[in-house]
Scaffold this active site. Structure first.
Site, PDB file in Angstrom:
ATOM      1  N   ALA A   1       0.777  -1.271  -0.067  1.00 21.79           N
ATOM      2  CA  ALA A   1      -0.143   0.093  -0.132  1.00 21.79           C
ATOM      3  C   ALA A   1       0.888   1.287  -0.181  1.00 21.79           C
ATOM      4  CB  ALA A   1      -1.047   0.065   1.205  1.00 21.79           C
ATOM      5  N   ALA A   2       2.048   1.224  -0.196  1.00 25.58           N
ATOM      6  CA  ALA A   2       2.886   2.606  -0.279  1.00 25.58           C
ATOM      7  C   ALA A   2       2.567   3.334  -1.374  1.00 25.58           C
ATOM      8  CB  ALA A   2       4.521   1.967  -0.261  1.00 25.58           C
ATOM      9  N   GLY A   3       2.264   2.653  -2.564  1.00 23.50           N
ATOM     10  CA  GLY A   3       1.898   3.385  -3.754  1.00 23.50           C
ATOM     11  C   GLY A   3       0.478   3.868  -3.373  1.00 23.50           C
ATOM     12  N   ASP A   4      -0.256   3.180  -2.742  1.00 20.67           N
ATOM     13  CA  ASP A   4      -1.715   3.782  -2.665  1.00 20.67           C
ATOM     14  C   ASP A   4      -1.759   4.845  -1.567  1.00 20.67           C
ATOM     15  OD1 ASP A   4      -2.528   1.497  -4.128  1.00 20.67           O
ATOM     16  OD2 ASP A   4      -2.762   0.245  -2.316  1.00 20.67           O
TER      17      ASP A   4
END
Length: 265
Positions: free
Chosen positions: A215-218
């Protein structure tokens, strides 16, 4: 938009950081869908445009994380794959000029293309997080204000293997030529490369000890959308998003890893 999927993670991240967020998606008529919707309500997300699929179950994801914090994800799309154009017509009617609309690719591509064109036509600024990676119709790029691929997604969309700032610049230039106004290529620990017709720069990420990149990109995209709604200048908005994403990788989990605004500040 699985219970822990990209769209949900992005909405939760923006809400945790203080944004007024409306989330449109489809969940199953099951315990996963009910828990997801309640979780959105708990962080202040407007859930009026979340629909329930009477046939398909909620989408679910199995996430495996290695010793370096990198992840592999297997997804059963369920109701995600049944988010139809008709399901979005009511929420699109509410879109106003200047709104920020964040879209990703865990839903049918026909629905994605429709939403992008309709929202852009109403004067909204469309951010596309092109994940999970897939090819896009060449005609859709002209309707996208900002696209935010990671290295793998940028390579798929441009044919350029992205490993550093120089290769990111080459890939970004191709996407600009396709019609996108702003390209932000996320480079993990290196930060994010931002390219438009006025500026080209690498915005560094804070150095942290990563335990789970899920979820880093999210979180980056949710934070970016929030920053742009607050009229931050482009470099400041990308730096804010990098900081939020850096915090998220120091924690296990997806939605649970999204930081609060005071942590980023």
């Amino acid at each position: 938009m699985t219970a822990g999927g990209k769209g949900a993670n992005q909405a939760v991240a923006a809400a945790k950081l203080g944004g007024a967020v409306t989330f449109a998606c489809k969940v199953g008529d099951d315990i996963f869908g009910g828990q997801a919707v309640q979780g959105f309500k708990d962080v202040g997300i407007n859930t009026n445009f979340i629909t329930t699929d009477p046939i398909n179950p909620s989408g679910v994801a199995l996430i495996l994380v290695d010793a370096k914090g990198e992840n592999s994800i297997a997804v059963a799309p369920g109701s995600n794959g049944n988010l139809l154009i008709a399901d979005l017509e009511e929420v699109i009617e509410q879109i106003k000029e200047g709104d920020i609309v964040l879209i990703q690719l865990e839903i049918p591509i026909q629905t994605v293309n429709y939403a992008i064109q309709k929202c852009q036509g109403k004067g909204a600024k469309v951010i596309l997080n092109p994940a999970p990676a897939c090819m896009l119709d060449e005609t859709i790029f002209q309707y996208i204000d900002t696209i935010t691929p990671n290295e793998t997604e940028a390579e798929l969309l441009t044919g350029v293997k992205v490993t550093d700032q120089e290769s990111a610049a080459k890939a970004a230039a191709i996407l600009i030529d396709k019609g996108v106004s702003n390209v932000i290529i996320t480079l993990g620990a290196k930060g994010a490369y931002h390219h438009n017709n006025l500026l080209q720069l690498l915005v560094p990420s804070p150095i942290v000890l990563a335990v789970d990149s899920t979820a880093a990109g999210d979180v980056f995209n949710g934070a970016l959308a929030l920053a742009l709604t607050e009229s931050m200048d482009e470099e400041t908005a990308v730096a804010f998003a990098c900081k939020a994403a850096a915090i998220s990788v120091t924690r296990m989990g997806a939605q649970a890893s999204a930081p609060m605004r005071n942590e980023v500040i």
